[in-house]
Design a protein around this motif. Structure first.
Motif, PDB file in Angstrom:
ATOM      1  N   LEU A   2       0.863  -1.176   0.232  1.00 37.65           N
ATOM      2  CA  LEU A   2       0.006  -0.073  -0.011  1.00 37.65           C
ATOM      3  C   LEU A   2       0.702   1.300  -0.115  1.00 37.65           C
ATOM      4  O   LEU A   2       0.495   2.300  -0.172  1.00 37.65           O
ATOM      5  CB  LEU A   2      -1.003  -0.049   1.108  1.00 37.65           C
ATOM      6  N   ALA A   3       2.025   1.249   0.548  1.00 36.78           N
ATOM      7  CA  ALA A   3       2.928   2.202   0.472  1.00 36.78           C
ATOM      8  C   ALA A   3       3.889   2.432  -0.469  1.00 36.78           C
ATOM      9  O   ALA A   3       4.584   3.321  -0.595  1.00 36.78           O
ATOM     10  CB  ALA A   3       3.608   2.097   1.895  1.00 36.78           C
ATOM     11  N   ASP A   4       3.857   1.603  -1.568  1.00 37.34           N
ATOM     12  CA  ASP A   4       4.650   1.337  -2.759  1.00 37.34           C
ATOM     13  C   ASP A   4       3.827   1.416  -3.896  1.00 37.34           C
ATOM     14  O   ASP A   4       3.837   0.115  -4.533  1.00 37.34           O
ATOM     15  CB  ASP A   4       5.775   0.239  -2.575  1.00 37.34           C
ATOM     16  N   PRO A   5       3.307   2.427  -4.494  1.00 37.31           N
ATOM     17  CA  PRO A   5       2.759   2.369  -5.892  1.00 37.31           C
ATOM     18  C   PRO A   5       3.622   1.743  -6.824  1.00 37.31           C
ATOM     19  O   PRO A   5       2.999   1.063  -7.727  1.00 37.31           O
ATOM     20  CB  PRO A   5       2.376   3.687  -6.154  1.00 37.31           C
ATOM     21  N   ASP A   6       4.791   1.987  -7.113  1.00 35.32           N
ATOM     22  CA  ASP A   6       5.679   1.348  -7.982  1.00 35.32           C
ATOM     23  C   ASP A   6       5.652  -0.185  -8.001  1.00 35.32           C
ATOM     24  O   ASP A   6       5.633  -0.742  -9.005  1.00 35.32           O
ATOM     25  CB  ASP A   6       6.854   1.962  -7.881  1.00 35.32           C
ATOM     26  N   ARG A   7       5.782  -0.642  -6.697  1.00 34.90           N
ATOM     27  CA  ARG A   7       5.828  -2.143  -6.506  1.00 34.90           C
ATOM     28  C   ARG A   7       4.509  -2.726  -7.017  1.00 34.90           C
ATOM     29  O   ARG A   7       4.284  -3.994  -7.462  1.00 34.90           O
ATOM     30  CB  ARG A   7       6.163  -2.434  -5.268  1.00 34.90           C
ATOM     31  N   ARG A   8       3.259  -2.046  -6.774  1.00 34.60           N
ATOM     32  CA  ARG A   8       2.104  -2.298  -7.261  1.00 34.60           C
ATOM     33  C   ARG A   8       2.082  -2.492  -8.868  1.00 34.60           C
ATOM     34  O   ARG A   8       1.309  -3.476  -9.146  1.00 34.60           O
ATOM     35  CB  ARG A   8       1.008  -1.580  -6.457  1.00 34.60           C
ATOM     36  N   ALA A   9       2.479  -1.486  -9.211  1.00 29.81           N
ATOM     37  CA  ALA A   9       2.509  -1.293 -10.742  1.00 29.81           C
ATOM     38  C   ALA A   9       3.275  -2.487 -11.432  1.00 29.81           C
ATOM     39  O   ALA A   9       2.848  -3.097 -12.434  1.00 29.81           O
ATOM     40  CB  ALA A   9       2.871  -0.116 -11.351  1.00 29.81           C
ATOM     41  N   ALA A  10       4.306  -2.842 -10.643  1.00 30.43           N
ATOM     42  CA  ALA A  10       5.204  -3.666 -11.359  1.00 30.43           C
ATOM     43  C   ALA A  10       4.581  -5.336 -11.361  1.00 30.43           C
ATOM     44  O   ALA A  10       4.695  -6.080 -11.918  1.00 30.43           O
ATOM     45  CB  ALA A  10       6.665  -3.987 -10.793  1.00 30.43           C
ATOM     46  N   LEU A  11       3.770  -5.414  -9.997  1.00 35.48           N
ATOM     47  CA  LEU A  11       3.190  -6.568  -9.958  1.00 35.48           C
ATOM     48  C   LEU A  11       2.031  -6.689 -11.106  1.00 35.48           C
ATOM     49  O   LEU A  11       1.465  -7.829 -11.110  1.00 35.48           O
ATOM     50  CB  LEU A  11       2.771  -6.772  -8.553  1.00 35.48           C
ATOM     51  N   THR A  12       1.374  -5.598 -11.169  1.00 38.27           N
ATOM     52  CA  THR A  12       0.319  -5.541 -12.278  1.00 38.27           C
ATOM     53  C   THR A  12       0.702  -6.048 -13.427  1.00 38.27           C
ATOM     54  O   THR A  12      -0.104  -7.154 -14.197  1.00 38.27           O
ATOM     55  CB  THR A  12      -0.419  -4.103 -12.468  1.00 38.27           C
ATOM     56  N   LEU A  13       1.789  -5.709 -13.889  1.00 37.75           N
ATOM     57  CA  LEU A  13       2.374  -6.060 -15.434  1.00 37.75           C
ATOM     58  C   LEU A  13       2.810  -7.659 -15.185  1.00 37.75           C
ATOM     59  O   LEU A  13       2.568  -8.265 -16.028  1.00 37.75           O
ATOM     60  CB  LEU A  13       3.712  -5.271 -15.694  1.00 37.75           C
TER      61      LEU A  13
END
Length: 368
Positions: A327-338
């Motif tokens: 939740l604190a790391d939008p870049d990590r979430r975006a990477a997991l999305t891809l």
């Protein structure tokens, strides 16, 4: 039961393969798999008979795939064996799904030369006397089957330990779920109805005790996330009392399907089963590009690879920390999305699953 008419083959044409699909209960994923197989096999010219409970037929509409549906008693095993024995009088092969179905099929086909395929979809959590009985059943079914298909590598290994002559890995493809139009076109409205316009939405389905314990650590986050879980079953009152007593940011919905429909608007999906072959929520999350935190059990590591955050089962602190970090790391979430979408594209499709199973049938029947 009246005798089934046997249609003679047309001269100069290979006889039509007749396969009986047997479902003896099983999870929603197992029922969906049997329906997918029935439709795919029918499209390939295989004559399919599906034997299952009336409840399963109402839920999955096996008859709507082109297959013939015959109701099977699910509680009276002796009646189920007699019914299946009559149904199989002209069958070229029987494919049973799950241990209960495998046992019924093994008994019905005793002293018959009809090949038996059994798919092992799940690993039981029985203990004590039930575990010993389960081991005996597994040994009987494994040795009676011509081929055991395991949904995960550990199920294949388990079948071999129980004496299977031939055990193979055969991942079960989950049919893609249709997203509600309102969630595609009006995601902000859906989130507003849940009260999560300005706070994260977490979606979960299994592992309620672990998830509720982790939710205690999310109460102090700002903004505070809302965890939405399936709340069906006899434990719902217990969970609801705990939520109210501890002031947990958790909402229970009536059905698992209701939870999965919220995936398109979720920030993070959580799958925390004690054991699962290919959790439906995990598959739908990766397909939809929703970051996933899951317990590293059963077939989950094989399923998700490095496209999800994996934690040990029962480690509440690890689950709490994983969600906080995401939740604190939008870049990590975006990477997991891809990564999730890429991983989902590598999975077997319904088409390839049907083709793999049909190749086993052809090998055993020798008709093609």
């Amino acid at each position: 039961m009246p005798a089934m008419p046997v249609v003679p083959p047309v001269a100069g044409r290979a006889p039509q393969l007749h396969v009986v699909q047997l479902l003896g209960g099983g999870s929603a994923g197992t029922g969906a798999h049997v329906r997918s197989l029935a439709a795919g096999l029918d499209a390939r010219g295989v004559r399919v008979t599906v034997c299952a409970s009336q409840y399963a037929e109402r839920r999955y509409d096996f008859g709507g795939t082109g297959a013939r549906f015959i109701p099977l008693p699910v509680r009276a095993q002796a009646d189920a064996v007699r019914t299946l024995r009559a149904i199989c009088c002209d069958a070229d092969l029987v494919h049973a799904h799950g241990m209960r179905a495998g046992l019924v099929a093994a008994l019905a086909l005793r002293r018959r030369s009809v090949p038996l395929v059994v798919t092992w979809h799940a690993r039981p959590a029985d203990q004590g006397v039930r575990e010993r009985l389960r081991r005996l059943t597994e040994r009987w079914v494994a040795r009676a089957a011509s081929v055991v298909l395991g949904a995960t590598s550990d199920l294949v290994a388990r079948a071999r330990r129980r004496g299977a002559r031939d055990a193979r890995l055969a991942p079960v493809a989950l049919p893609a779920q249709r997203t509600a139009r309102s969630q595609e076109s009006e995601p902000h409205k859906v989130r507003a109805e849940l009260g999560v316009v300005d706070r994260p939405l977490l979606i979960a389905e299994q592992g309620h005790d672990m998830l509720l314990a982790a939710a205690r650590g999310w109460r102090w986050l700002d903004p505070q996330p809302l965890l939405v879980m399936a709340g069906e079953g006899p434990q719902r009152p217990v969970w609801q009392r705990r939520i109210e007593r501890e002031g947990l940011p958790v909402r229970l919905l009536d059905r698992a399907q209701d939870v999965r429909r919220l995936l398109p608007v979720a920030d993070v999906a959580l799958a925390a089963p004690r054991w699962e072959a290919r959790p439906e929520l995990a598959q739908e999350a990766l397909r939809g590009g929703v970051p996933l935190v899951a317990t590293a059990v059963g077939g989950v590591p094989e399923l998700v690879g490095d496209a999800a955050v994996l934690i040990p089962y029962g480690e509440v602190a690890a689950l709490t920390a994983a969600v906080r970090t995401l939740l604190a790391d939008p870049d990590r979430r975006a990477a997991l999305t891809l990564a999730g979408r890429a991983r989902a594209r590598s999975w077997p499709t319904e088409d390839t699953t049907v083709a793999q199973v049909l190749s086993v049938y052809d090998e055993l029947s020798g008709t093609r």
